[in-house]
Structure formats: C-alpha cells, structure tokens
Scaffold this motif. Structure first.
Motif, PDB file in Angstrom:
ATOM      1  N   LEU A   1       0.834  -1.203   0.000  1.00 23.65           N
ATOM      2  CA  LEU A   1       0.000   0.000   0.000  1.00 23.65           C
ATOM      3  C   LEU A   1       0.868   1.252   0.000  1.00 23.65           C
ATOM      4  CD1 LEU A   1      -2.597  -1.127   2.709  1.00 23.65           C
ATOM      5  CD2 LEU A   1      -2.807  -1.289   0.213  1.00 23.65           C
ATOM      6  N   GLY A   2       1.977   1.161   0.697  1.00 23.88           N
ATOM      7  CA  GLY A   2       2.862   2.309   0.764  1.00 23.88           C
ATOM      8  C   GLY A   2       4.011   2.020   1.704  1.00 23.88           C
ATOM      9  N   SER A   3       5.038   2.895   1.701  1.00 21.55           N
ATOM     10  CA  SER A   3       6.151   2.673   2.620  1.00 21.55           C
ATOM     11  C   SER A   3       6.746   4.007   3.013  1.00 21.55           C
ATOM     12  CB  SER A   3       7.217   1.807   1.951  1.00 21.55           C
ATOM     13  OG  SER A   3       7.859   2.530   0.923  1.00 21.55           O
ATOM     14  N   GLU A   4       7.419   4.034   4.165  1.00 23.52           N
ATOM     15  CA  GLU A   4       8.108   5.255   4.563  1.00 23.52           C
ATOM     16  C   GLU A   4       9.277   4.897   5.474  1.00 23.52           C
ATOM     17  OE1 GLU A   4       6.313   7.773   7.528  1.00 23.52           O
ATOM     18  OE2 GLU A   4       4.808   6.249   7.970  1.00 23.52           O
ATOM     19  N   VAL A   5      10.289   5.784   5.462  1.00 24.14           N
ATOM     20  CA  VAL A   5      11.405   5.624   6.386  1.00 24.14           C
ATOM     21  C   VAL A   5      11.140   6.541   7.558  1.00 24.14           C
ATOM     22  CG1 VAL A   5      13.893   5.895   6.709  1.00 24.14           C
ATOM     23  CG2 VAL A   5      12.987   5.075   4.513  1.00 24.14           C
ATOM     24  N   ARG A   6      11.112   5.964   8.774  1.00 26.42           N
ATOM     25  CA  ARG A   6      10.896   6.775   9.968  1.00 26.42           C
ATOM     26  C   ARG A   6      12.185   6.876  10.748  1.00 26.42           C
ATOM     27  NH1 ARG A   6       5.704   3.967  12.448  1.00 26.42           N
ATOM     28  NH2 ARG A   6       4.257   4.449  10.748  1.00 26.42           N
TER      29      ARG A   6
ATOM     30  N   ARG B   1      12.086   7.841  14.204  1.00 24.04           N
ATOM     31  CA  ARG B   1      11.814   7.714  15.636  1.00 24.04           C
ATOM     32  C   ARG B   1      11.066   6.438  15.913  1.00 24.04           C
ATOM     33  NH1 ARG B   1      11.161  13.538  16.468  1.00 24.04           N
ATOM     34  NH2 ARG B   1      13.332  14.103  16.578  1.00 24.04           N
ATOM     35  N   PRO B   2      11.346   5.669  16.943  1.00 20.35           N
ATOM     36  CA  PRO B   2      12.423   5.927  17.893  1.00 20.35           C
ATOM     37  C   PRO B   2      13.805   5.676  17.280  1.00 20.35           C
ATOM     38  CG  PRO B   2      11.379   3.818  18.351  1.00 20.35           C
ATOM     39  CD  PRO B   2      10.605   4.441  17.236  1.00 20.35           C
ATOM     40  N   ARG B   3      13.913   4.960  16.184  1.00 22.88           N
ATOM     41  CA  ARG B   3      15.188   4.811  15.492  1.00 22.88           C
ATOM     42  C   ARG B   3      14.887   4.655  14.022  1.00 22.88           C
ATOM     43  NH1 ARG B   3      17.704  -1.106  16.178  1.00 22.88           N
ATOM     44  NH2 ARG B   3      18.492  -0.460  14.154  1.00 22.88           N
ATOM     45  N   ARG B   4      15.931   4.716  13.218  1.00 22.70           N
ATOM     46  CA  ARG B   4      15.748   4.665  11.777  1.00 22.70           C
ATOM     47  C   ARG B   4      15.176   3.292  11.390  1.00 22.70           C
ATOM     48  NH1 ARG B   4      19.168   3.178   7.573  1.00 22.70           N
ATOM     49  NH2 ARG B   4      18.792   4.292   5.620  1.00 22.70           N
ATOM     50  N   GLN B   5      14.055   3.337  10.669  1.00 25.69           N
ATOM     51  CA  GLN B   5      13.462   2.080  10.241  1.00 25.69           C
ATOM     52  C   GLN B   5      12.582   2.272   9.013  1.00 25.69           C
ATOM     53  OE1 GLN B   5      10.350   0.768  13.096  1.00 25.69           O
ATOM     54  NE2 GLN B   5      11.140   2.407  14.369  1.00 25.69           N
ATOM     55  N   LEU B   6      12.465   1.170   8.270  1.00 27.59           N
ATOM     56  CA  LEU B   6      11.615   1.187   7.083  1.00 27.59           C
ATOM     57  C   LEU B   6      10.299   0.502   7.436  1.00 27.59           C
ATOM     58  CD1 LEU B   6      11.012   1.416   4.003  1.00 27.59           C
ATOM     59  CD2 LEU B   6      12.317  -0.701   3.688  1.00 27.59           C
ATOM     60  N   ILE B   7       9.203   1.216   7.229  1.00 29.69           N
ATOM     61  CA  ILE B   7       7.879   0.675   7.537  1.00 29.69           C
ATOM     62  C   ILE B   7       7.131   0.487   6.221  1.00 29.69           C
ATOM     63  CG2 ILE B   7       5.687   1.090   8.729  1.00 29.69           C
ATOM     64  CD1 ILE B   7       7.941   0.911  10.679  1.00 29.69           C
ATOM     65  N   VAL B   8       6.634  -0.715   6.005  1.00 27.25           N
ATOM     66  CA  VAL B   8       5.883  -0.990   4.785  1.00 27.25           C
ATOM     67  C   VAL B   8       4.473  -1.405   5.176  1.00 27.25           C
ATOM     68  CG1 VAL B   8       5.744  -2.425   2.719  1.00 27.25           C
ATOM     69  CG2 VAL B   8       7.993  -1.760   3.620  1.00 27.25           C
ATOM     70  N   GLN B   9       3.489  -0.760   4.550  1.00 29.45           N
ATOM     71  CA  GLN B   9       2.094  -1.165   4.765  1.00 29.45           C
ATOM     72  C   GLN B   9       1.669  -2.016   3.583  1.00 29.45           C
ATOM     73  OE1 GLN B   9       0.496  -0.741   7.431  1.00 29.45           O
ATOM     74  NE2 GLN B   9       1.842   0.758   8.432  1.00 29.45           N
TER      75      GLN B   9
ATOM     76  N   ASN C   1      17.303  -2.804   9.521  1.00 31.01           N
ATOM     77  CA  ASN C   1      18.473  -2.662   8.654  1.00 31.01           C
ATOM     78  C   ASN C   1      17.984  -2.773   7.233  1.00 31.01           C
ATOM     79  OD1 ASN C   1      20.538  -2.667  10.718  1.00 31.01           O
ATOM     80  ND2 ASN C   1      19.862  -4.781  11.058  1.00 31.01           N
ATOM     81  N   PHE C   2      18.329  -1.828   6.387  1.00 30.52           N
ATOM     82  CA  PHE C   2      17.849  -1.901   5.005  1.00 30.52           C
ATOM     83  C   PHE C   2      18.704  -1.022   4.110  1.00 30.52           C
ATOM     84  CE2 PHE C   2      15.949   2.285   5.218  1.00 30.52           C
ATOM     85  CZ  PHE C   2      15.716   2.425   6.571  1.00 30.52           C
ATOM     86  N   TYR C   3      18.621  -1.311   2.821  1.00 29.59           N
ATOM     87  CA  TYR C   3      19.368  -0.547   1.819  1.00 29.59           C
ATOM     88  C   TYR C   3      18.407   0.398   1.104  1.00 29.59           C
ATOM     89  CZ  TYR C   3      22.775  -4.276   2.494  1.00 29.59           C
ATOM     90  OH  TYR C   3      23.652  -5.150   3.029  1.00 29.59           O
ATOM     91  N   PRO C   4      18.953   1.461   0.549  1.00 33.45           N
ATOM     92  CA  PRO C   4      18.106   2.377  -0.233  1.00 33.45           C
ATOM     93  C   PRO C   4      17.368   1.640  -1.351  1.00 33.45           C
ATOM     94  CG  PRO C   4      20.298   3.319   0.079  1.00 33.45           C
ATOM     95  CD  PRO C   4      20.339   1.942   0.656  1.00 33.45           C
ATOM     96  N   SER C   5      18.049   0.639  -1.950  1.00 36.94           N
ATOM     97  CA  SER C   5      17.413  -0.089  -3.052  1.00 36.94           C
ATOM     98  C   SER C   5      16.138  -0.797  -2.582  1.00 36.94           C
ATOM     99  CB  SER C   5      18.384  -1.104  -3.629  1.00 36.94           C
ATOM    100  OG  SER C   5      18.781  -2.009  -2.613  1.00 36.94           O
ATOM    101  N   GLN C   6      16.147  -1.184  -1.317  1.00 37.93           N
ATOM    102  CA  GLN C   6      14.965  -1.878  -0.795  1.00 37.93           C
ATOM    103  C   GLN C   6      13.776  -0.921  -0.701  1.00 37.93           C
ATOM    104  OE1 GLN C   6      17.111  -3.711   2.636  1.00 37.93           O
ATOM    105  NE2 GLN C   6      15.525  -5.278   2.391  1.00 37.93           N
ATOM    106  N   VAL C   7      14.101   0.286  -0.282  1.00 43.43           N
ATOM    107  CA  VAL C   7      13.034   1.276  -0.109  1.00 43.43           C
ATOM    108  C   VAL C   7      12.271   1.436  -1.417  1.00 43.43           C
ATOM    109  CG1 VAL C   7      12.523   3.664   0.526  1.00 43.43           C
ATOM    110  CG2 VAL C   7      14.402   2.433   1.652  1.00 43.43           C
ATOM    111  N   LYS C   8      13.065   1.441  -2.516  1.00 41.92           N
ATOM    112  CA  LYS C   8      12.456   1.673  -3.826  1.00 41.92           C
ATOM    113  C   LYS C   8      11.575   0.530  -4.289  1.00 41.92           C
ATOM    114  CE  LYS C   8      16.215   4.586  -5.419  1.00 41.92           C
ATOM    115  NZ  LYS C   8      17.579   4.138  -5.712  1.00 41.92           N
ATOM    116  N   GLN C   9      11.852  -0.684  -3.750  1.00 41.71           N
ATOM    117  CA  GLN C   9      11.077  -1.845  -4.204  1.00 41.71           C
ATOM    118  C   GLN C   9       9.610  -1.762  -3.802  1.00 41.71           C
ATOM    119  OE1 GLN C   9      13.305  -5.016  -2.295  1.00 41.71           O
ATOM    120  NE2 GLN C   9      14.177  -5.635  -4.268  1.00 41.71           N
TER     121      GLN C   9
END
Ligand code: ADP
Ligand code: MG
Length: 675
Positions: free
Chosen positions: A56-61, A63-71, A85-93
């Motif tokens: 549905l969507g994703s975002e890098v947050r 707080r409380p620490r850096r994390q990638l959240i995917v809905q 732990n994640f790579y920029p390439s993952q965010v784009k997927q």
C-alpha cells in the motif's frame, strides 16, 4: 569449479567445498515451508507463516530509530512490515501496487499485525509456489541462501549420481538409491517428515551415513589388504628362547595374555607383515606379551625395535626388556633424544652391525641416522600418541628388502565394536582381564577444603613403609604455567611433609634427571613423588599404594583412569584420592561419578564415548583418518557394523564398485593410507 566468480569460490572454500560434487554433499541443516500461502486473515499470531500481499505504501521513519515501515494488505486485512536494517534499493522496491510474498513470524503490535524483518520476495500475480520444502544450508558470510541454493541445484543437476552400491546391498539393508536420497534431502516434498530430516534419522540420511561409513571402512580395509601383499620375514615359532623367558618369570601368563600371544605368534610366522593392535587396560600385562613376541623374531635372528612416546615410558620398557632378555644372552640397547652423543653412537653401531638384537627408545629410533641390520619386528607402544607417519617410519628402518612385522599397543580400551571399525586397517588382539593378585583400587572423592584429611592419609601410607604419588593440577593451556604449578606444589608438599623424602618429576626435566628421580622412587629412596601427568603412562612401582590427584575435575576420564592405574600394582590395598574444587560443573560431576563408580577401563571408555564422542576419545588417531561429517559413531554403531561387513564383501566381489565408492567419497583423501 569453472564458471564461478573468484569471490564465490573463496566463500565455498571456507565451507570445505572445492568441487561440484562437494556441493551435492553439502546437505541442508533445516527446511522452510514455502509451498503454502495462508490468507492473512486466517493466520494466527505467534506462528511463522507465508502470506502474499499488495504493497500500500512505505516510509522511512527516524523515531524511535531509523526504520523502514511498509504497509501491505491481503484481501482487506492489513499487515505492517518493519525493517531496522535496510538498503536504499529496498526502499524503492516497495512501491504501491507491488506484489510481495512474505515469510515471517506474525506478531501483534499497537498498530495491528506486523512482521519484523520478514524474508520477502517480489512476485508476479500468478507466480507458482515451490513444490518442495526450501532447504536452508550451512553457509558463510557473504554467501546468500539463494546463491548457495542455485549452486547446489546446478551440482545436483549435472553431477553423476549413479549408485555405487549393488542392488543386493540396498535390498539387504533397506536403503534408498543414492541419487534419490540426495535429491530428497535437497528438496523434500511438502509432506516430508521434517523432524526426522532435521534430526538426521530419516531413511535418506541413513543412506548418506551408510555411504560415508562404508567409504571409510573400504579405504581402511583396502590399505590393510595392500600391506598384506608385501613380503615380511616368516618368523617360525621355534620357542627355545620363549620357554626360557617363561621359566624365568615369577608369574605365568593369564589366559588372556596367552590368547593374545598365540595370535601374535601365528602372525609372525607368515611371510607378509603382521599389522596387529594389542589392546589392554593399564596394567593388563602387554609388555611381557610384546617381549615374548620379540623373542620369536630373535629366535630367527631378526632384530626388534620398541618405540614409546615418552622417555619415562621408554625407560621402563628398556628396564623390563633388559631384565628379561639379557639373562638369555640378548643385547638390548637404549636410544633417546636426551642421551649423550657417545652412548648414542655406540648403540647405533651395535644395531647396525647386528650385535644388539633389541633397541628400545623414543622418537630417536626413527631418526635418519639409525638403521638396523635385520629388523624383523617393530613394536609401537601407545600408538595413538604417534602420527601415522611416525608409526610407518619405524617400519622402514630395515636395510633389507623385507618389511618388518608391526605390533601396535594401546591402553585406551575402546569397546570392541568400535575397535573393529576404527581400526579396520589392523587386526586387533585384546587382553581383557588383569593379572591375578591385584587388589582393586579404592577411589575416594574429597573436596579441596578437606585437604588436611588427605595429608594425614598420605603420611600414614608413607610412614608405614609405603609410597605415594601426588599429582599436580593440570594446566592444559600453558606449559610454563604447568611448570610453575608443579614447582609450587612441590614446595608446598615439601613443607607439609618435612619428615618424608619428596621427589618431583615433570615434563621439562632433562631425561637424565627424570630417570634419576624415577629410579630414586622405584628404589624407595623417596617416599612421595610429586608429578605432573607425565606419569600417566607406564610407570610401574608396585610399592606405591596411594595416589592423590589435585583438581581431578579438570581431567578427562581416560587420563584419570590411566593415572589411577599407577597404583594397585602390588599386593597391598591401594587407594586413589580425587581432590576437587567445589562447585563442580555438570560435566565434571558426571566424569568424577564414572571414575568413582567404575574400575574397568572398557566400561570407563564406553562412558567416555557417550559423554564425549569417539573423536576425542581416540585422540590423535583421528588425524590420520578420514573424518566423519555425517555419521555419528556413537549413535550409528549398528550402521557402522553393517558398513564393516559390507566393505569386506564389496572388496571381494565388486572391486570396481568399491573403488568408485571410495573415489566418490574420499577422492584423493585416502592416499595417506596407501603408505
Ligand atoms: P601394561 O603395559 O599392559 O599396562 P605391564 O606390562 O606394565 O602392563 O604389566 C603390569 C605389571 O604386571 C608388570 O609389573 C608386569 O610384570 C606384571 N604382570 C604382567 N603379566 C602378569 C601376570 N600374568 N601375572 C602377574 N603379573 C603380571
Ligand atoms: Mg605398558
């Protein structure tokens, strides 16, 4: 392995994989079930499931620490994926509308259902599910499961997996085919018994283990047969010297000793080299049997070499051989590293000229400058303490064409089945009873704080005309510390017993000094001997009736048994006091319990085998033997025995298959046995 990147080759090498076929035998440690997809709304919290979702969507947050959240969602049910732990390439997927297949543990959080760090894969809408369970392989840094899986698949698809066992063996043992078993293990069907697979008890595993054990047995038996094809002097059992020795002994051989000797005598009379292991517990009387065998060589005018791993042990053998053989007019010489050059030169010359018939010594015997005129028999005591090469070197000491006969001795009394299999390249004789008249050694466990009671016992024993050993704590990590400990213990003991003559023996003493200390103890000039574990093998002072072992909890079962065997050699009742430092670990407690409850070396070895496994029990021998990766000698004993039986049959009836089997499993690794 052509067609593979150098970096991958290096990673595979770390896993011991050097050829495509090694990949075939790189078997999974566990499996994951990706053959099924569960509807998210049916999945239970707390279980590991595979679901398929639309992003549905994703975002890098932050707080409380850096994390990638995917809905993501599956038919209206929503799931949050969280990656720390994640790579920029993952965010784009994770673009909205992408379809993902996700495997992980379903949890509930404040924001609804979620999975943390699930495994996931982008898929097409109609992507088929795998039809088999997914193998998970042992791997190394940088080599992903996906990459390894692909390599294994390629290997299984291209390597020759034909069967090296005849159908008759497969039927007799109810084993599956090799190719089928290997394929099953790499890709089991969804309904496979995963528990049996992971416990390695599944029939497919049984086949692999059998193959491995069989290869080992074949290789050892084959080298045994090869050595039989060589020539050795046929040493007829004449008996005139043997009869004289027997008449001079203050005892008669036990039935077990006679049986072993008869086996040796038959072997020695054959025109090919004897290759026999004489096994017997500490104090079972192997030396006199070896001396009797030596006489058979000497009766035929052939020389004998006796090699022992330590100077103390060699010295004891020398004393015994000289005492028994010199009265028969036989010259025995002594060769050791610590000896004066002149003495050594003299001994060498006597051997080379054939004037001396017996040489007893340490590794010094296999130095290049030592040679025999007519070596007929090579005896190696405590053979497991020597490497394969050293054992063989002694046999090559003869200046004549024929090979000497070989007698190996061992006081590690391993169970017979294990001996037969582990020493499949040898014949085995066992002395399974002790000479009569021994009083069993009473074993006592005493906690270190009760040291005063121990001291009182030592004094009582020594004042009454007896002698005692005091074994220092074992410091395995450092020889320097061991020496310090020995010296410190010696000082303490001397101060504790100002009324007794105390000796000290440890591994760093010069051989002359060591011999002096031992002689003083043997003659009764010292009453109490402080020692490191150098006295573990061979020391024979019947008047010593008490042994104290400090920090017994640090020692292994075999070592404790060997040490304890130094007492109980005379007519008087003996005792062994095991001092320990509380609180004991579970392992130490169970070791001490075994040594406390049992006196029989075979029984102790059996327990040791249970507790530690055969690799450690057999020690150095392992270095000369193809290691077992899959089979477990303790758990797979039945299979081992079958392997032994069938190895013999295959070598007789199907030599080509036998060879193919060894090639597959050992490749070049069985070369050492050709020596
Ligand atoms: P091992 O090398 O097997 O540990 P040894 O050969 O050192 O045992 O024998 C231990 C002791 O028992 C020696 O003092 C030896 O002379 C003695 N001995 C050997 N055989 C007999 C026997 N049949 N009866 C009595 N004593 C024996
Ligand atoms: Mg011995």
């Amino acid at each position: 392995m052509s067609g593979i990147a150098a970096a991958t080759v290096a990673q595979l090498d770390k896993l011991g994989i050097r050829a495509w076929f090694d990949l075939v035998l790189h078997l999974p440690s566990r499996y994951e079930d990706e053959t099924r997809i569960v509807a998210l709304r049916d999945a239970r919290i707390g279980t590991t499931v595979q679901v398929e979702l639309d992003v549905l969507g994703s975002e890098v947050r932050y707080r409380p620490r850096r994390q990638l959240i995917v809905q993501a969602a599956d038919h209206g049910a929503e799931l949050t994926l969280r990656f720390l732990n994640f790579y920029p390439s993952q965010v784009k997927q994770f673009v909205p509308g992408a379809r993902i297949r996700v495997m992980g543990e379903l949890r509930s959080s404040m924001f609804g259902a979620e999975m943390v760090h699930p495994r996931y894969r982008l898929v097409r809408a109609d992507e088929p599910l795998p039809e088999t369970l997914t193998p998970v392989y042992p791997t190394t840094q940088g080599l992903s499961q996906v990459a390894l899986r692909a390599l294994v698949n390629r290997a299984v698809g291209t390597c020759e997996l034909h069967d090296t066992l005849p159908a008759s063996v497969l039927n007799a043992l109810d084993l599956g085919g090799f190719g089928a078993s290997v394929r099953y293990l790499h890709a089991p069907p969804p309904d496979a018994d995963v528990r049996a697979l992971e416990a390695r008890t599944h029939p497919a595993w049984r086949r692999i283990k059998f193959d491995e054990l069989l290869a080992q047995q074949l290789s050892m038996r084959a080298s045994y047969r090869r050595r039989r094809q060589r020539g050795a002097p046929a040493l007829a059992a004449r008996g005139h010297l043997l009869r004289k020795l027997m008449a001079s002994l203050p005892f008669v051989l036990t039935p077990a000793q006679q049986r072993a000797l008869a086996e040796l005598r038959t072997d020695l009379a054959r025109p090919y080299p004897m290759q026999r292991l004489l096994q017997g517990d500490v104090g079972s009387g192997k030396t006199v049997v070896a001396a009797a065998a030596a006489l058979q060589a000497i009766e035929n005018d052939f020389q004998v070499a006796v090699m022992a791993p330590t100077e103390i042990l060699a010295e004891q053998h020398y004393a015994k051989f000289a005492a028994w053989l010199a009265p028969l007019g036989i010259e025995v010489v002594w060769l050791t590293g610590g000896q004066r050059k002149k003495a050594r030169e003299a001994a060498r010359a006597r051997l080379q000229s054939g004037a001396a018939m017996v040489a007893v010594g340490t590794h010094a015997l296999i130095q290049h400058d030592v040679s025999f005129q007519r070596l007929g028999l090579a005896i190696v005591d405590e053979q497991h303490r020597f490497g394969v090469r050293e054992r063989l070197a002694l046999g090559q000491k003869s200046t004549q064409e024929l090979e000497p006969h070989r007698l190996m001795m061992s006081a590690t009394p391993i169970p017979r089945t294990l001996a037969m299999s582990f020493y499949a390249d040898l014949d085995v004789s066992v002395i399974d009873t002790l000479p009569p008249g021994r009083t069993p050694v009473a074993t006592k466990l005493v906690a270190a704080p009760r040291r005063d009671e121990v001291i009182a016992r030592v004094r009582a024993a020594c004042v009454g005309g007896g002698q005692a050993y005091w074994v220092c704590p074992l410091i395995e990590e450092s020889e320097t510390l061991q020496l310090k400990t020995a010296l410190a213990t010696y000082e303490t003991i001397r101060q504790t017993f100002p009324d007794l003559a105390v000796g000290l023996v440890h591994g760093r003493l010069s051989s002359a000094h060591k011999a002096e200390v031992m002689a003083a103890f043997k003659q009764g000039a010292t009453q109490l001997l402080v020692a490191t574990t150098v006295i573990e093998v061979g020391v024979d002072v019947p008047n010593a009736t008490l042994m104290v072992i400090e920090n017994a909890e640090r020692m292994g079962l075999a070592q404790l048994h060997q040490l304890r065997g130094r007492v109980g050699r005379g007519r008087d009742a003996s005792a062994c006091i095991l001092m320990y430092e509380p609180a004991l670990s579970d392992a130490a407690r169970s070791r001490l319990k075994v040594i406390f409850e049992h006196g029989d070396g075979f029984e102790i070895a059996r327990r040791d085998l249970e507790q530690r496994g055969p690799g450690e029990l057999l020690g150095a021998r392992q270095s000369g033997i193809p290691m077992l990766r899959f089979a477990d000698l303790a758990a797979d004993v039945a299979l081992l025995e079958q392997a032994r039986t069938h190895a013999q049959r295959l070598l007789d009836l199907e030599p080509k298959l036998a060879r193919a089997h060894m090639e597959r499993w050992l490749g070049s690794r069985h070369d050492y046995l050709k020596a």
